[in-house]
Write a protein that holds these residues in place. Structure first.
Motif, short mmCIF file in Angstrom:
data_model
loop_
_atom_site.label_atom_id
_atom_site.label_comp_id
_atom_site.label_asym_id
_atom_site.label_seq_id
_atom_site.Cartn_x
_atom_site.Cartn_y
_atom_site.Cartn_z
N MET A 1 48.41 69.87 36.17
CA MET A 1 49.34 70.05 37.09
C MET A 1 48.18 69.93 38.77
N CYS A 2 47.42 70.30 39.05
CA CYS A 2 47.58 70.80 40.16
C CYS A 2 46.00 69.96 39.80
N HIS A 3 45.64 68.97 38.97
CA HIS A 3 44.24 69.04 39.01
C HIS A 3 44.27 67.31 39.90
N ILE A 4 45.09 66.60 40.62
CA ILE A 4 45.13 65.20 41.34
C ILE A 4 44.31 66.21 42.85
N PHE A 5 45.26 67.14 43.29
CA PHE A 5 44.90 68.42 44.20
C PHE A 5 43.76 68.91 44.32
N ALA A 6 43.91 69.50 43.26
CA ALA A 6 42.32 70.32 43.25
C ALA A 6 40.92 69.36 42.51
N SER A 7 41.26 68.28 42.55
CA SER A 7 39.83 67.35 42.59
C SER A 7 40.01 66.91 43.22
N GLN A 8 40.27 66.78 44.94
CA GLN A 8 39.98 65.54 45.89
C GLN A 8 38.85 65.77 46.61
N ASP A 9 38.27 65.06 47.68
CA ASP A 9 36.72 65.34 47.83
C ASP A 9 36.51 66.07 49.06
#
Length: 95
Positions: free
Chosen positions: A1-9
């Protein structure tokens, strides 16, 4: 679920300090790079430089509320309000 947030630059949340003048006083403001990009866009859209926009905003806050207790937080919330206005389904205020 948090991948989009955790993988940010990480460059987006890298702190960046800019020096400017507010009411004739030299000061510095430290915000994450992502907020500076949003403020740059708001300023351009309003026909200001970023320091000019922030100075005008500070002046208006003083007139309406007196000194802002945390001006950096006010700038971050300004960015959120700007984003919410461009996405009407995003609600920031508690109802």
């Amino acid at each position: 679920m948090c991948h989009i947030f955790a993988s940010q630059d990480p460059a987006g949340y890298e702190p960046e300090t800019r020096r400017l003048r507010l009411n004739g006083q030299s000061t510095s403001i430290r915000l994450e790079a992502a907020f500076w990009r949003i403020l740059d866009g708001i300023a351009e859209g309003e026909g200001y430089t970023t320091p000019g926009f922030i100075s005008k905003l500070h002046e208006e806050v003083l007139l309406i509320h007196g000194e802002a207790p945390n001006f950096s937080s006010l700038l971050r919330c300004t960015c959120l309000i700007h984003l919410a206005e461009s996405r009407p389904t995003l609600q920031l205020a508690a109802e």
